[in-house]
Scaffold this motif. Sequence first.
Motif, PDB file in Angstrom:
ATOM      1  N   LYS A 212      12.100  14.768  -1.833  1.00  0.00           N
ATOM      2  CA  LYS A 212      10.886  15.151  -2.569  1.00  0.00           C
ATOM      3  C   LYS A 212       9.681  15.163  -1.628  1.00  0.00           C
ATOM      4  CE  LYS A 212      10.722  16.010  -6.213  1.00  0.00           C
ATOM      5  NZ  LYS A 212      10.736  17.334  -6.882  1.00  0.00           N
ATOM      6  N   PHE A 213       9.586  14.155  -0.772  1.00  0.00           N
ATOM      7  CA  PHE A 213       8.525  14.135   0.232  1.00  0.00           C
ATOM      8  C   PHE A 213       8.663  15.351   1.151  1.00  0.00           C
ATOM      9  CE2 PHE A 213       6.949  12.191   4.383  1.00  0.00           C
ATOM     10  CZ  PHE A 213       5.606  12.387   4.081  1.00  0.00           C
ATOM     11  N   GLY A 214       9.897  15.657   1.537  1.00  0.00           N
ATOM     12  CA  GLY A 214      10.147  16.812   2.389  1.00  0.00           C
ATOM     13  C   GLY A 214       9.693  18.112   1.758  1.00  0.00           C
ATOM     14  N   GLU A 215       9.910  18.245   0.460  1.00  0.00           N
ATOM     15  CA  GLU A 215       9.455  19.446  -0.248  1.00  0.00           C
ATOM     16  C   GLU A 215       7.937  19.577  -0.180  1.00  0.00           C
ATOM     17  OE1 GLU A 215      10.830  19.522  -4.265  1.00  0.00           O
ATOM     18  OE2 GLU A 215      12.906  19.075  -3.709  1.00  0.00           O
ATOM     19  N   PHE A 216       7.255  18.472  -0.343  1.00  0.00           N
ATOM     20  CA  PHE A 216       5.798  18.494  -0.378  1.00  0.00           C
ATOM     21  C   PHE A 216       5.179  18.880   0.965  1.00  0.00           C
ATOM     22  CE2 PHE A 216       5.938  15.129  -3.968  1.00  0.00           C
ATOM     23  CZ  PHE A 216       6.015  16.128  -4.933  1.00  0.00           C
ATOM     24  N   ILE A 217       5.891  18.614   2.061  1.00  0.00           N
ATOM     25  CA  ILE A 217       5.315  18.900   3.378  1.00  0.00           C
ATOM     26  C   ILE A 217       5.929  20.139   4.027  1.00  0.00           C
ATOM     27  CG2 ILE A 217       4.809  16.452   3.746  1.00  0.00           C
ATOM     28  CD1 ILE A 217       7.186  16.382   5.728  1.00  0.00           C
ATOM     29  N   SER A 218       6.830  20.813   3.343  1.00  0.00           N
ATOM     30  CA  SER A 218       7.578  21.923   3.956  1.00  0.00           C
ATOM     31  C   SER A 218       6.706  23.118   4.320  1.00  0.00           C
ATOM     32  CB  SER A 218       8.706  22.382   3.026  1.00  0.00           C
ATOM     33  OG  SER A 218       8.170  22.860   1.795  1.00  0.00           O
TER      34      SER A 218
ATOM     35  N   GLU B 289      -0.374  16.124  -3.267  1.00  0.00           N
ATOM     36  CA  GLU B 289      -1.664  15.708  -2.709  1.00  0.00           C
ATOM     37  C   GLU B 289      -1.540  14.392  -1.952  1.00  0.00           C
ATOM     38  OE1 GLU B 289      -4.533  17.458  -2.529  1.00  0.00           O
ATOM     39  OE2 GLU B 289      -3.166  19.008  -3.263  1.00  0.00           O
ATOM     40  N   HIS B 290      -0.778  13.469  -2.513  1.00  0.00           N
ATOM     41  CA  HIS B 290      -0.527  12.208  -1.798  1.00  0.00           C
ATOM     42  C   HIS B 290       0.140  12.487  -0.449  1.00  0.00           C
ATOM     43  CE1 HIS B 290      -0.263  10.041  -5.931  1.00  0.00           C
ATOM     44  NE2 HIS B 290      -1.464   9.863  -5.416  1.00  0.00           N
ATOM     45  N   ALA B 291       1.158  13.355  -0.472  1.00  0.00           N
ATOM     46  CA  ALA B 291       1.912  13.654   0.748  1.00  0.00           C
ATOM     47  C   ALA B 291       1.014  14.257   1.818  1.00  0.00           C
ATOM     48  CB  ALA B 291       3.073  14.593   0.428  1.00  0.00           C
ATOM     49  N   LYS B 292       0.137  15.146   1.427  1.00  0.00           N
ATOM     50  CA  LYS B 292      -0.790  15.770   2.382  1.00  0.00           C
ATOM     51  C   LYS B 292      -1.719  14.721   2.987  1.00  0.00           C
ATOM     52  CE  LYS B 292      -2.793  19.636   1.195  1.00  0.00           C
ATOM     53  NZ  LYS B 292      -3.503  20.631   0.360  1.00  0.00           N
TER      54      LYS B 292
ATOM     55  N   SER C 223       9.965  -7.417  -6.518  1.00  0.00           N
ATOM     56  CA  SER C 223       9.148  -8.122  -5.532  1.00  0.00           C
ATOM     57  C   SER C 223       7.685  -8.013  -5.918  1.00  0.00           C
ATOM     58  CB  SER C 223       9.363  -7.516  -4.137  1.00  0.00           C
ATOM     59  OG  SER C 223       8.441  -8.034  -3.204  1.00  0.00           O
ATOM     60  N   ASP C 224       6.909  -8.995  -5.483  1.00  0.00           N
ATOM     61  CA  ASP C 224       5.456  -8.918  -5.688  1.00  0.00           C
ATOM     62  C   ASP C 224       4.828  -7.876  -4.776  1.00  0.00           C
ATOM     63  OD1 ASP C 224       5.423 -10.972  -7.602  1.00  0.00           O
ATOM     64  OD2 ASP C 224       5.358 -12.509  -6.044  1.00  0.00           O
ATOM     65  N   ASP C 225       5.574  -7.425  -3.785  1.00  0.00           N
ATOM     66  CA  ASP C 225       5.057  -6.475  -2.805  1.00  0.00           C
ATOM     67  C   ASP C 225       5.397  -5.053  -3.239  1.00  0.00           C
ATOM     68  OD1 ASP C 225       4.110  -8.342  -0.549  1.00  0.00           O
ATOM     69  OD2 ASP C 225       6.139  -9.032  -0.974  1.00  0.00           O
ATOM     70  N   SER C 226       4.448  -4.402  -3.903  1.00  0.00           N
ATOM     71  CA  SER C 226       4.683  -3.050  -4.404  1.00  0.00           C
ATOM     72  C   SER C 226       4.480  -2.029  -3.294  1.00  0.00           C
ATOM     73  CB  SER C 226       3.716  -2.736  -5.554  1.00  0.00           C
ATOM     74  OG  SER C 226       3.906  -3.619  -6.620  1.00  0.00           O
ATOM     75  N   PRO C 227       5.222  -0.903  -3.348  1.00  0.00           N
ATOM     76  CA  PRO C 227       4.977   0.175  -2.390  1.00  0.00           C
ATOM     77  C   PRO C 227       3.693   0.919  -2.742  1.00  0.00           C
ATOM     78  CG  PRO C 227       6.563   0.884  -4.020  1.00  0.00           C
ATOM     79  CD  PRO C 227       6.294  -0.572  -4.306  1.00  0.00           C
ATOM     80  N   ASP C 228       3.161   1.633  -1.791  1.00  0.00           N
ATOM     81  CA  ASP C 228       2.020   2.495  -2.091  1.00  0.00           C
ATOM     82  C   ASP C 228       2.455   3.651  -2.986  1.00  0.00           C
ATOM     83  OD1 ASP C 228      -0.001   1.180  -0.443  1.00  0.00           O
ATOM     84  OD2 ASP C 228       1.191   1.873   1.263  1.00  0.00           O
ATOM     85  N   PHE C 229       3.658   4.186  -2.676  1.00  0.00           N
ATOM     86  CA  PHE C 229       4.183   5.328  -3.419  1.00  0.00           C
ATOM     87  C   PHE C 229       5.672   5.145  -3.677  1.00  0.00           C
ATOM     88  CE2 PHE C 229       0.847   6.839  -0.481  1.00  0.00           C
ATOM     89  CZ  PHE C 229      -0.107   7.252  -1.407  1.00  0.00           C
ATOM     90  N   TYR C 230       6.183   5.889  -4.662  1.00  0.00           N
ATOM     91  CA  TYR C 230       7.618   5.918  -4.903  1.00  0.00           C
ATOM     92  C   TYR C 230       8.030   7.343  -5.233  1.00  0.00           C
ATOM     93  CZ  TYR C 230       6.306   5.736  -9.889  1.00  0.00           C
ATOM     94  OH  TYR C 230       5.766   5.994 -11.125  1.00  0.00           O
TER      95      TYR C 230
ATOM     96  N   MET D 250      -0.667  -5.084  -6.006  1.00  0.00           N
ATOM     97  CA  MET D 250      -1.249  -3.770  -5.770  1.00  0.00           C
ATOM     98  C   MET D 250      -0.473  -2.729  -6.568  1.00  0.00           C
ATOM     99  SD  MET D 250      -1.708  -1.698  -2.169  1.00  0.00           S
ATOM    100  CE  MET D 250      -3.064  -2.724  -1.632  1.00  0.00           C
ATOM    101  N   SER D 251      -1.197  -1.781  -7.184  1.00  0.00           N
ATOM    102  CA  SER D 251      -0.543  -0.728  -7.963  1.00  0.00           C
ATOM    103  C   SER D 251       0.118   0.278  -7.039  1.00  0.00           C
ATOM    104  CB  SER D 251      -1.568  -0.030  -8.853  1.00  0.00           C
ATOM    105  OG  SER D 251      -2.558   0.606  -8.051  1.00  0.00           O
ATOM    106  N   CYS D 252       1.102   0.992  -7.580  1.00  0.00           N
ATOM    107  CA  CYS D 252       1.774   2.035  -6.814  1.00  0.00           C
ATOM    108  C   CYS D 252       1.834   3.304  -7.659  1.00  0.00           C
ATOM    109  CB  CYS D 252       3.165   1.592  -6.377  1.00  0.00           C
ATOM    110  SG  CYS D 252       4.240   1.103  -7.729  1.00  0.00           S
ATOM    111  N   GLU D 253       1.985   4.429  -7.007  1.00  0.00           N
ATOM    112  CA  GLU D 253       1.938   5.703  -7.706  1.00  0.00           C
ATOM    113  C   GLU D 253       3.139   6.562  -7.330  1.00  0.00           C
ATOM    114  OE1 GLU D 253      -2.287   7.386  -8.062  1.00  0.00           O
ATOM    115  OE2 GLU D 253      -2.347   6.315  -6.150  1.00  0.00           O
ATOM    116  N   ARG D 254       3.575   7.387  -8.296  1.00  0.00           N
ATOM    117  CA  ARG D 254       4.605   8.367  -7.980  1.00  0.00           C
ATOM    118  C   ARG D 254       4.028   9.367  -6.990  1.00  0.00           C
ATOM    119  NH1 ARG D 254       9.456  10.297  -9.625  1.00  0.00           N
ATOM    120  NH2 ARG D 254       9.633   8.817 -11.373  1.00  0.00           N
ATOM    121  N   LEU D 255       4.765   9.659  -5.937  1.00  0.00           N
ATOM    122  CA  LEU D 255       4.300  10.537  -4.874  1.00  0.00           C
ATOM    123  C   LEU D 255       4.074  11.954  -5.407  1.00  0.00           C
ATOM    124  CD1 LEU D 255       3.877  10.540  -1.690  1.00  0.00           C
ATOM    125  CD2 LEU D 255       6.135  11.617  -1.608  1.00  0.00           C
TER     126      LEU D 255
END
Length: 313
Positions: free
Chosen positions: A305-311, A9-12, A292-299, A1-6
């Motif tokens: 950085k996640f905290g900034e997006f939801i602040s 919009e992803h955070a929301k 790993s073959d198990d990719s994250p949804d986001f990185y 599965m592909s993963c994307e840089r957070l």
Amino acid sequence: MSCERLTKEHAKKVMSETDHFLFDCDGVLWDGNGTIPGSVDTISNLKRLGKKVYYVTNNSSSSRDEYQLKCQKYGFDADMSDIVGTAFASALYLHTSNFKGKVYVVGNPGMGKELDNFNISHIGIGPDEVEQDNSVKYSDRVKSWLNTQLDPQVNCVLVGFDPFISYHKILKAASYIQRDNCLFLATNEDTHLPTQGSDIVIPGTGTMVLSVSHAARKKPLVIGKPETTMFDVLAKANDLQPSRCMMVGDRMNTDIKMARRCNLKSLLVFTGVCGIDDLPHNGLKAESFEGSDDSPDFYADCLGKFGEFISDL
């Protein structure tokens, strides 16, 4: 599965679809130098927005009450029921399995404390007294090893982080495991501790587990991530729905792999073990050991950085 840089919009979107956030600790919230910048504010923002936060760690060196004190020391609001570590989960596994007998522990006082909380008898914690005379002949050492006294009541070996691991402990653990119906449990198989910015490698519990497993010629039942036991404990106690949960970690082969196995959303941060080079590229698994073959949804570079997006939500 592909993963994307957070992204923001992803955070929301994550916030709208997630009620429960599970955090690895070492390499995500803090490291050997203290709290990782932005982590305290991110947890505070999540709680301000009504989200439930859990601390899910492979670290076996502390009991839950000790981990609660560590969280509070660093500024993280945590109830003991919010914390699941491998020392607790291992003791709980034995308790719910109606284990009767005695455990030989290659481990530390935190593991002993959790076993004590369930009234499970154990031995082995602390340094073994060993012969230090280098003039002793090899043949005499072998004779001494063959006369090692084993406890007849031991019917389980539990291996966790043990700073006093020794040849003699490995000998005893492997010998117990050879007994019929002896359980062999491991808290986790982490290779090393996160030590960003240092050229020192601190071996993890996996090195201790492998030494015992190799000698015993048997594989353990692993309690920690990437196995699902710790999420199962939380889900049962709190009625969690996997689709409404997100796992945040720094290791592909533990945190993210468990998230995939449990059908959780996942975020990988680069403040601990893994970095951008550990992610699959063009559909190919990374060549790194931690890949790993198990990719994250986001990185993201860090949890902050996640905290900034939801602040401003």
